[in-house]
Design an enzyme around this catalytic site. Structure first.
Site, PDB file in Angstrom:
ATOM      1  CB  SER A   1      54.450  32.975  33.797  1.00 50.54           C
ATOM      2  OG  SER A   1      55.230  33.878  32.977  1.00 50.54           O
TER       3      SER A   1
ATOM      4  CG  ASP B   1      50.757  38.436  30.503  1.00 49.58           C
ATOM      5  OD1 ASP B   1      50.329  39.513  31.412  1.00 49.58           O
ATOM      6  OD2 ASP B   1      51.688  38.378  30.176  1.00 49.58           O
TER       7      ASP B   1
ATOM      8  CD  GLU C   1      51.398  21.783  18.257  1.00 49.96           C
ATOM      9  OE1 GLU C   1      51.911  22.854  17.465  1.00 49.96           O
ATOM     10  OE2 GLU C   1      51.915  20.639  18.241  1.00 49.96           O
TER      11      GLU C   1
ATOM     12  CG  LEU D   1      34.142  24.003  29.616  1.00 46.30           C
ATOM     13  CD1 LEU D   1      35.080  23.718  28.443  1.00 46.30           C
ATOM     14  CD2 LEU D   1      34.067  25.688  29.554  1.00 46.30           C
TER      15      LEU D   1
ATOM     16  CG  ASN E   1      44.090  41.648  32.614  1.00 49.76           C
ATOM     17  OD1 ASN E   1      43.799  41.373  31.276  1.00 49.76           O
ATOM     18  ND2 ASN E   1      43.842  40.952  33.530  1.00 49.76           N
TER      19      ASN E   1
ATOM     20  CG  HIS F   1      43.621  42.953  36.885  1.00 45.49           C
ATOM     21  ND1 HIS F   1      44.293  42.127  36.136  1.00 45.49           N
ATOM     22  CD2 HIS F   1      44.439  43.747  37.884  1.00 45.49           C
ATOM     23  CE1 HIS F   1      45.754  42.609  36.380  1.00 45.49           C
ATOM     24  NE2 HIS F   1      45.770  43.433  37.482  1.00 45.49           N
TER      25      HIS F   1
HETATM   26  C1  IPE Z   1      51.253  35.106  34.313  1.00 49.72           C
HETATM   27  O1  IPE Z   1      51.289  36.544  33.840  1.00 49.72           O
HETATM   28  C2  IPE Z   1      50.157  35.006  35.485  1.00 49.72           C
HETATM   29  C3  IPE Z   1      48.983  35.059  34.913  1.00 49.72           C
HETATM   30  C4  IPE Z   1      48.506  35.561  33.744  1.00 49.72           C
HETATM   31  C5  IPE Z   1      47.911  34.985  35.664  1.00 49.72           C
HETATM   32  P1  IPE Z   1      52.432  37.385  34.727  1.00 49.72           P
HETATM   33  O2  IPE Z   1      52.296  38.744  34.075  1.00 49.72           O
HETATM   34  O3  IPE Z   1      52.229  37.553  36.228  1.00 49.72           O
HETATM   35  O4  IPE Z   1      53.775  36.723  34.259  1.00 49.72           O
HETATM   36  P2  IPE Z   1      55.269  37.305  34.152  1.00 49.72           P
HETATM   37  O5  IPE Z   1      55.542  37.982  35.395  1.00 49.72           O
HETATM   38  O6  IPE Z   1      55.374  38.446  32.957  1.00 49.72           O
HETATM   39  O7  IPE Z   1      56.135  36.183  33.712  1.00 49.72           O
HETATM   40  C1  IPE Z   2      47.702  39.459  33.593  1.00 47.06           C
HETATM   41  O1  IPE Z   2      47.680  40.589  33.319  1.00 47.06           O
HETATM   42  C2  IPE Z   2      46.718  39.235  34.673  1.00 47.06           C
HETATM   43  C3  IPE Z   2      47.507  38.791  35.891  1.00 47.06           C
HETATM   44  C4  IPE Z   2      48.561  38.551  36.137  1.00 47.06           C
HETATM   45  C5  IPE Z   2      46.495  38.805  37.085  1.00 47.06           C
HETATM   46  P1  IPE Z   2      48.762  41.623  33.614  1.00 47.06           P
HETATM   47  O2  IPE Z   2      48.524  42.401  34.752  1.00 47.06           O
HETATM   48  O3  IPE Z   2      50.024  40.534  34.064  1.00 47.06           O
HETATM   49  O4  IPE Z   2      49.227  42.507  32.524  1.00 47.06           O
HETATM   50  P2  IPE Z   2      50.555  43.229  32.083  1.00 47.06           P
HETATM   51  O5  IPE Z   2      51.521  41.948  31.709  1.00 47.06           O
HETATM   52  O6  IPE Z   2      50.962  44.011  33.192  1.00 47.06           O
HETATM   53  O7  IPE Z   2      50.148  43.948  30.711  1.00 47.06           O
HETATM   54 MG    MG Z   3      51.528  40.034  32.532  1.00 46.49          MG
END
Ligand code: IPE
Ligand code: IPE
Ligand code: MG
Length: 236
Positions: free
Chosen positions: A192, A16, A203, A127, A18, A33
């Site tokens: 999520s 999370d 953990e 893996l 990106n 991404h």
């Molecule tokens: C969870 O991240 C999904 C992935 C990392 C693929 P999100 O950014 O979508 O989750 P929420 O919306 O903040 O809970």
């Molecule tokens: C996680 O990064 C990747 C996916 C959910 C695909 P985000 O796009 O959710 O990044 P933030 O949470 O907006 O920073």
């Molecule tokens: Mg996110």
């Protein structure tokens, strides 16, 4: 190379941050991404080199369809790019790829690439790399329940025979150990909808670093933190 106190058998990562990384660098979200896939490459390689048994990565949730079409398209494009550029090396490294989630709910090209990757690496013994795409933990449990109900209706099992292990065998992760360590980057502290059943005794670590900045030092730090945790599983 660091030596580790005790390595987890199964590491799960919610990649999370990106979007925030892109914003911080004044770039389009798609670039965040893209940068994220670089972190992905190095974490997969390191997990394989360390001899970790299973690595599960959350790449696209069933809820991520809510995002703007342009962002969803960028993510779908990255899936194709990632497999096109990595599959040879992963196969060479003996990595066994499995997709967690509903592949059939994806566009045709993505579906084909994912089925091919599973098929090509399915017999590999290194893996176990699980990539969650169009994945939801609740949907996974519903799917498992339906499979068990069908077996019961067909007379293959009795409802009272259903136990935790039998349900676990219907999950995408059927033959894998439970998650030992769950890492979510970017400081958010929630699951999520990721691996709800498998994380019962995991953990949890929530490093502040945004996913594209999650480097080997950050990974090692997480693995050391895991090694120093005391796990009790309800015992004394
Ligand atoms: C969870 O991240 C999904 C992935 C990392 C693929 P999100 O950014 O979508 O989750 P929420 O919306 O903040 O809970
Ligand atoms: C996680 O990064 C990747 C996916 C959910 C695909 P985000 O796009 O959710 O990044 P933030 O949470 O907006 O920073
Ligand atoms: Mg996110």
């Amino acid at each position: 190379m660091s030596t580790f106190e005790k390595l987890p058998r199964h590491v799960a990562i919610i990649m999370d941050g990106n979007g925030r990384w892109a914003k911080k660098h004044k770039l389009k979200v798609a670039m965040g991404h893209r940068q994220g896939t670089e972190a992905l490459r190095s974490i997969i390689r390191e997990s394989s080199d360390l001899g970790i048994e299973a690595l599960s990565l959350y790449a696209f949730s069933t809820e991520n369809w809510k995002r703007e079409a342009q962002e969803v398209e960028a993510l779908m494009g990255l899936i194709l790019e990632f497999f096109a550029s990595e599959i040879d090396e992963l196969d060479e490294k003996n990595v066994c790829i499995r997709i967690l989630g509903d592949k059939d709910g994806l566009p045709q090209r993505q579906r084909d690439v994912l089925y091919d990757a599973e098929e090509r690496t399915g017999q590999n013994t290194g893996l176990k790399l699980n990539i969650a795409i169009n994945y939801g933990g609740r949907a996974e449990i519903v799917r498992a329940s339906q499979a068990l109900a069908k077996k019961a209706l067909a007379g293959e099992i009795k409802p009272e025979e259903i136990d935790e292990a039998m349900l676990a065998r219907e999950l995408y992760t059927k033959d894998l150990p439970d998650v030992d360590l769950l890492i979510r980057t970017s400081g958010e502290m929630r699951l999520s909808n990721f691996l709800l059943y498998q994380c019962a005794y995991a953990e949890f670590l929530f490093p502040e670093v945004l996913w594209p900045d999650f480097d080997l030092a950050a990974y090692h730090e997480a693995l050391h933190a895991f090694g120093n945790r005391e796990r009790r599983f309800g015992g004394r």
